[in-house]
Design a protein around this motif. Structure first.
Motif, PDB file in Angstrom:
ATOM      1  N   UNK A   4       8.736   5.682 -10.561  1.00  0.00           N
ATOM      2  CA  UNK A   4       9.962   5.083 -11.107  1.00  0.00           C
ATOM      3  C   UNK A   4      10.300   3.804 -10.362  1.00  0.00           C
ATOM      4  N   UNK A   5      10.176   3.840  -9.038  1.00  0.00           N
ATOM      5  CA  UNK A   5      10.493   2.657  -8.231  1.00  0.00           C
ATOM      6  C   UNK A   5       9.556   1.501  -8.542  1.00  0.00           C
ATOM      7  N   UNK A   6       8.310   1.793  -8.881  1.00  0.00           N
ATOM      8  CA  UNK A   6       7.368   0.712  -9.195  1.00  0.00           C
ATOM      9  C   UNK A   6       7.799  -0.039 -10.442  1.00  0.00           C
ATOM     10  N   UNK A   7       8.294   0.684 -11.460  1.00  0.00           N
ATOM     11  CA  UNK A   7       8.774   0.016 -12.672  1.00  0.00           C
ATOM     12  C   UNK A   7      10.047  -0.769 -12.389  1.00  0.00           C
ATOM     13  N   UNK A   8      10.933  -0.208 -11.572  1.00  0.00           N
ATOM     14  CA  UNK A   8      12.152  -0.921 -11.214  1.00  0.00           C
ATOM     15  C   UNK A   8      11.825  -2.173 -10.400  1.00  0.00           C
ATOM     16  N   UNK A  45       9.447   3.119  -3.249  1.00  0.00           N
ATOM     17  CA  UNK A  45       8.071   2.765  -3.584  1.00  0.00           C
ATOM     18  C   UNK A  45       7.146   2.921  -2.367  1.00  0.00           C
ATOM     19  N   UNK A  46       7.615   2.468  -1.204  1.00  0.00           N
ATOM     20  CA  UNK A  46       6.758   2.485  -0.017  1.00  0.00           C
ATOM     21  C   UNK A  46       6.787   3.811   0.745  1.00  0.00           C
ATOM     22  N   UNK A  47       7.925   4.528   0.711  1.00  0.00           N
ATOM     23  CA  UNK A  47       8.084   5.633   1.656  1.00  0.00           C
ATOM     24  C   UNK A  47       8.450   6.977   1.043  1.00  0.00           C
ATOM     25  N   UNK A  76      11.149  -8.178  -9.834  1.00  0.00           N
ATOM     26  CA  UNK A  76      10.284  -9.339  -9.682  1.00  0.00           C
ATOM     27  C   UNK A  76      10.378 -10.258 -10.894  1.00  0.00           C
ATOM     28  N   UNK A  77      10.439  -9.683 -12.072  1.00  0.00           N
ATOM     29  CA  UNK A  77      10.581 -10.498 -13.290  1.00  0.00           C
ATOM     30  C   UNK A  77      11.865 -11.313 -13.231  1.00  0.00           C
TER      31      UNK A  77
END
Length: 543
Positions: free
Chosen positions: A100-104, A89-91, A109-110
């Protein structure tokens, strides 16, 4: 009060060692008190409230004591997929991987917030349905985040910071807590107590027949790794570690005879063969040599054919201890080397010299040690430079040259910032963290801070790690791990002991791949005329 129900709040399946010692402590001093242990981890999530309700109705305790072991604010090691998701997500340079990483990440977090909400719900259930029942709560996670959690718990519940034996006994006896380490919220006001004298451990033990009678779920741990405590307290000042805050800096030793008596009872009565010393460090220093030596000698003399492990500073292993460790059944080891740079180690107050760590590995090798070692590296620690990163890579090569490359598995850790640690205070003073921040609140920008990997080295390290993790190959070591990461037959039924997620790190040996990829990147950035690592910086292969 004459009855207490201990409730082990859900976490990864791990033997509830602390509760067993608490129950024995109370039983020896108040044998009239009825006790029972309930491990909610052993039930599916949708059954846990009902199990707690039924156990409380059937047992009718006057006091319920909750033990909260884990709050994983973020898994900072490569064995957990959430680290890879965060790095992508960051790199990641590929935008699709970031999406994809943002959804994961949202899923993680949930799960994180859901787990906290569920654990908070159990004390609320007791207050609502059994309002006359007293409540206490403790454990490592609660101690670390007590200031935040007490605000979310029912008023009047007594929170215990660190050890709970004396405090529980006082509550059962109707005595004031005095200077015990406690926290409580009443009428909107939070009150704290501080204890100056840690609990004495001379009489601490486990009565297995009694434990079996009050812990009906014990059968779930037959064949599992059993935790045994030989000492409490840690004399070191490792900047990121909570042990000194939880247990204190003064080391208190249990008599070796009692420690081995515990092991022997589990061995003969439950058939246990694998043990984990739950101490902050099994060898806390030279003062610990007599106790450690006697423990190992008694295991050998009593012919207890076990496999044991624990957090062991190889820098404190001498030839005599190495021989006893091997003869008594030491298994695979997990070693927090943190960095291969003495400068970084000193900055983090780690309290050992690298050459002594290498010596300890040599002594183990000479004694016939056949196990494996995971080396936990915390890359990008404060004061890290490209030069010190190269030194860390060289330190891995040194340990591998001593024990054999097939025995040594580097694992990439990143410092997770936790409250009540020197690292947190340092980062607050430097302005990296804001005063009044909430360590339990996770947002994308908070996660990036709490998962300590600051610029300018962050992108270089992330590039190496993502490249290694993306290849998804490596040694594919088929051997089961026997240390804190041990896998048992029950895992095939969906159970896991402690940090078994770390097993991914050595199954693929991705840590080695990450280090060597990082070395390639760093050396490509150095001028062609740049000299090699200075002799003072390089690991010394001589004795």
């Amino acid at each position: 009060m004459n009855s207490v129900l201990y409730v082990f709040l859900p976490c990864k399946k791990v033997y509830p060692t602390g509760i067993t010692y608490l129950a024995d402590f109370i039983h020896r001093r108040r044998p009239d008190v009825r006790q029972q242990i309930l491990d909610l981890s052993l039930f599916p999530p949708n059954q846990r409230q009902a199990q707690l309700r039924e156990a409380t109705k059937a047992f009718q305790p006057e006091l319920v004591c909750f033990s909260w072991r884990d709050i994983q604010i973020f898994s900072p090691h490569e064995g957990d997929a959430s680290l890879e998701h965060a790095f992508n997500f960051y790199y990641a340079s590929n935008p699709l991987k970031r999406v994809v990483a943002s959804f994961q990440g949202l899923h993680n977090l949930y799960r994180y917030y859901t787990d906290i909400r569920h654990n908070l719900s159990y004390p609320w259930l007791i207050q609502k349905e059994f309002p006359s029942t007293g409540m206490m709560i403790g454990g490592g996670a609660f101690t670390a985040f007590a200031d935040q959690l007490i605000e979310k718990l029912p008023e009047g519940i007594i929170g215990i910071l660190g050890e709970g034996e004396d405090a529980i006994l006082k509550v059962l006896n109707g005595e004031p807590l005095g200077e015990e380490r406690f926290i409580i919220k009443e009428q909107g006001k939070v009150t704290k107590g501080t204890k100056n004298t840690p609990a004495l451990l001379d009489a601490l033990s486990v009565d297995i027949p009694y434990l079996t009678s009050i812990f009906p779920q014990y059968r779930e741990y037959i064949g599992e790794c059993i935790g045994v405590q030989s000492k409490r307290g840690c004399p070191y000042d490792c900047a990121f570690c909570l042990y000194p805050y939880i247990e204190g800096k003064r080391v208190r030793y249990r008599p070796a005879e009692n420690v081995v008596k515990d092991i022997a009872q589990y061995y003969h009565q439950w058939g246990a063969r694998r043990f984990w010393f739950t101490d902050a460090q099994f060898i806390t220093g030279k003062d610990a040599y007599p106790q450690c030596t006697e423990i190992l000698e008694r295991i050998i003399s009593q012919e207890l054919h076990i496999e044991w492990s624990g957090y062991v500073r190889t820098s404190l292993i001498n030839p005599t201890l190495a021989k006893l460790m091997v003869q008594s059944g030491v298994g695979d080891l997990e070693v927090a080397i943190t960095a291969g740079s003495q400068k970084v180690l000193n900055s983090m107050h780690m309290g050992f010299k690298l050459e002594h760590l290498y010596d300890g590995c040599r002594y183990l090798k000479e004694a016939g040690f056949n196990g494996r070692v995971i080396l936990n590296y915390s890359l990008n620690s404060p004061d890290e430079t490209e030069e010190t990163l190269l030194q860390s890579i060289e330190s891995y090569k040194m340990v591998a040259s001593i024990l054999g490359e097939d025995r040594v598995f580097p694992l990439m850790f990143f410092l997770g910032i936790q409250p009540n640690t020197d690292l947190e205070q340092r980062l607050l003073s430097e302005g990296y963290l804001s005063k009044g921040y909430n360590p339990l609140s996770l947002t994308p920008w908070n996660i990036k801070k709490m998962l300590y990997n600051p610029a300018p080295l962050n992108k270089i390290i992330a590039k190496a790690c993502l490249a290694a993790w993306g290849r998804k190959h490596g040694s594919q070591d088929p051997r089961p791990w026997s240390g804190s990461l041990s896998q048992s037959a029950t895992q095939q039924q969906g159970h896991a002991y402690a940090d078994t997620s770390l097993s991914k790190g050595f199954e693929t040996n991705s840590g080695r791949d990450a280090l060597l990829t990082l070395e390639e990147i760093l050396r490509s950035r150095r001028p062609a005329t740049s000299p090699p690592l200075s002799p003072a910086s390089q690991p010394n292969p001589s004795r």
